[in-house]
Scaffold this motif. Sequence first.
Motif, PDB file in Angstrom:
ATOM      1  N   UNK A   1       0.847  -1.193   0.000  1.00  0.00           N
ATOM      2  CA  UNK A   1       0.000   0.000   0.000  1.00  0.00           C
ATOM      3  C   UNK A   1       0.880   1.239   0.000  1.00  0.00           C
ATOM      4  N   UNK A   2       0.587   2.157  -0.914  1.00  0.00           N
ATOM      5  CA  UNK A   2       1.245   3.459  -0.960  1.00  0.00           C
ATOM      6  C   UNK A   2       0.145   4.495  -0.875  1.00  0.00           C
ATOM      7  N   UNK A   3       0.202   5.269   0.210  1.00  0.00           N
ATOM      8  CA  UNK A   3      -0.876   6.201   0.514  1.00  0.00           C
ATOM      9  C   UNK A   3      -2.170   5.401   0.634  1.00  0.00           C
ATOM     10  N   UNK A   4      -3.155   5.617  -0.217  1.00  0.00           N
ATOM     11  CA  UNK A   4      -4.422   4.877  -0.107  1.00  0.00           C
ATOM     12  C   UNK A   4      -4.561   3.796  -1.167  1.00  0.00           C
ATOM     13  N   UNK A   5      -3.581   3.655  -2.041  1.00  0.00           N
ATOM     14  CA  UNK A   5      -3.637   2.664  -3.116  1.00  0.00           C
ATOM     15  C   UNK A   5      -2.891   1.398  -2.711  1.00  0.00           C
ATOM     16  N   UNK A   6      -3.566   0.240  -2.831  1.00  0.00           N
ATOM     17  CA  UNK A   6      -2.959  -1.051  -2.492  1.00  0.00           C
ATOM     18  C   UNK A   6      -3.000  -1.971  -3.705  1.00  0.00           C
ATOM     19  N   UNK A   7      -1.988  -2.828  -3.822  1.00  0.00           N
ATOM     20  CA  UNK A   7      -1.963  -3.805  -4.904  1.00  0.00           C
ATOM     21  C   UNK A   7      -1.296  -5.079  -4.429  1.00  0.00           C
ATOM     22  N   UNK A   8      -1.568  -6.163  -5.148  1.00  0.00           N
ATOM     23  CA  UNK A   8      -0.989  -7.465  -4.836  1.00  0.00           C
ATOM     24  C   UNK A   8       0.455  -7.511  -5.323  1.00  0.00           C
ATOM     25  N   UNK A   9       1.323  -8.117  -4.505  1.00  0.00           N
ATOM     26  CA  UNK A   9       2.724  -8.319  -4.872  1.00  0.00           C
ATOM     27  C   UNK A   9       3.116  -9.747  -4.490  1.00  0.00           C
ATOM     28  N   UNK A  10       4.272 -10.150  -4.897  1.00  0.00           N
ATOM     29  CA  UNK A  10       4.819 -11.456  -4.528  1.00  0.00           C
ATOM     30  C   UNK A  10       6.326 -11.280  -4.343  1.00  0.00           C
ATOM     31  N   UNK A  11       6.713 -10.638  -3.217  1.00  0.00           N
ATOM     32  CA  UNK A  11       8.111 -10.318  -2.954  1.00  0.00           C
ATOM     33  C   UNK A  11       8.596 -11.039  -1.696  1.00  0.00           C
ATOM     34  N   UNK A  12       9.837 -11.475  -1.734  1.00  0.00           N
ATOM     35  CA  UNK A  12      10.436 -12.141  -0.591  1.00  0.00           C
ATOM     36  C   UNK A  12      11.398 -11.198   0.117  1.00  0.00           C
ATOM     37  N   UNK A  13      11.259 -11.110   1.419  1.00  0.00           N
ATOM     38  CA  UNK A  13      12.120 -10.313   2.283  1.00  0.00           C
ATOM     39  C   UNK A  13      12.667 -11.259   3.343  1.00  0.00           C
ATOM     40  N   UNK A  14      13.621 -10.817   4.123  1.00  0.00           N
ATOM     41  CA  UNK A  14      14.131 -11.680   5.182  1.00  0.00           C
ATOM     42  C   UNK A  14      15.005 -10.924   6.161  1.00  0.00           C
ATOM     43  N   UNK A  15      15.225 -11.567   7.282  1.00  0.00           N
ATOM     44  CA  UNK A  15      16.181 -11.089   8.285  1.00  0.00           C
ATOM     45  C   UNK A  15      17.235 -12.177   8.413  1.00  0.00           C
ATOM     46  N   UNK A  16      18.490 -11.811   8.192  1.00  0.00           N
ATOM     47  CA  UNK A  16      19.579 -12.782   8.275  1.00  0.00           C
ATOM     48  C   UNK A  16      20.726 -12.208   9.096  1.00  0.00           C
ATOM     49  N   UNK A  17      21.505 -13.102   9.676  1.00  0.00           N
ATOM     50  CA  UNK A  17      22.773 -12.721  10.311  1.00  0.00           C
ATOM     51  C   UNK A  17      23.847 -13.061   9.287  1.00  0.00           C
ATOM     52  N   UNK A  18      24.350 -12.056   8.596  1.00  0.00           N
ATOM     53  CA  UNK A  18      25.198 -12.299   7.436  1.00  0.00           C
ATOM     54  C   UNK A  18      26.679 -12.141   7.685  1.00  0.00           C
ATOM     55  N   UNK A  19      27.110 -11.931   8.914  1.00  0.00           N
ATOM     56  CA  UNK A  19      28.544 -11.842   9.148  1.00  0.00           C
ATOM     57  C   UNK A  19      28.903 -12.509  10.472  1.00  0.00           C
ATOM     58  N   UNK A  20      30.170 -12.674  10.717  1.00  0.00           N
ATOM     59  CA  UNK A  20      30.641 -13.388  11.901  1.00  0.00           C
ATOM     60  C   UNK A  20      30.391 -12.635  13.195  1.00  0.00           C
ATOM     61  N   UNK A  21      30.075 -11.371  13.126  1.00  0.00           N
ATOM     62  CA  UNK A  21      29.818 -10.578  14.323  1.00  0.00           C
ATOM     63  C   UNK A  21      28.358 -10.611  14.750  1.00  0.00           C
ATOM     64  N   UNK A  22      27.507 -11.299  13.983  1.00  0.00           N
ATOM     65  CA  UNK A  22      26.104 -11.380  14.330  1.00  0.00           C
ATOM     66  C   UNK A  22      25.279 -10.195  13.884  1.00  0.00           C
ATOM     67  N   UNK A  23      25.845  -9.318  13.051  1.00  0.00           N
ATOM     68  CA  UNK A  23      25.088  -8.189  12.517  1.00  0.00           C
ATOM     69  C   UNK A  23      23.893  -8.705  11.729  1.00  0.00           C
ATOM     70  N   UNK A  24      22.727  -8.116  11.941  1.00  0.00           N
ATOM     71  CA  UNK A  24      21.516  -8.517  11.234  1.00  0.00           C
ATOM     72  C   UNK A  24      21.331  -7.665   9.992  1.00  0.00           C
ATOM     73  N   UNK A  25      20.758  -8.276   8.959  1.00  0.00           N
ATOM     74  CA  UNK A  25      20.495  -7.594   7.708  1.00  0.00           C
ATOM     75  C   UNK A  25      19.070  -7.864   7.264  1.00  0.00           C
TER      76      UNK A  25
END
Length: 118
Positions: A28-52
């Motif tokens: 949704x952007x402002x009052x307009x909404x549409x269907x999407x099919x996107x993948x997001x995620x939370x990962x720990x991508x380095x040896x220090x445990x930083x999250x991305x």
Amino acid sequence: MIRIALALAVIGPPAAAEPWTCQMTVRCQNVDCDAIDDTYGIIAADHEGQLFLTTPAGDRPVQRLSPQGHLPAAYAGASEAAIGELLTILDDGRALLSVHGHDGPARTTTLFGTCAPL
């Protein structure tokens, strides 16, 4: 139908720790909404445990705002252009991601979907 209910009962609620994969299905952007099919995620991508936060546009560092091991979970970060992002994952796996943009007219985009532990 009973088998499905039993399977869901055995699965239980999602775990409360990273990594997460999220399938976003509404934007949704402002009052307009549409269907999407996107993948997001939370990962720990380095040896220090930083999250991305992983997005179709790339990976960016985020901070966990809620206590480790508990749901709901909240993660926040900003891109190099200071576009803010906040991902919230609820107890049942439902998720929303808000993106606060200012590269052009100020706007907020909200994505809705579900997340599951990897």
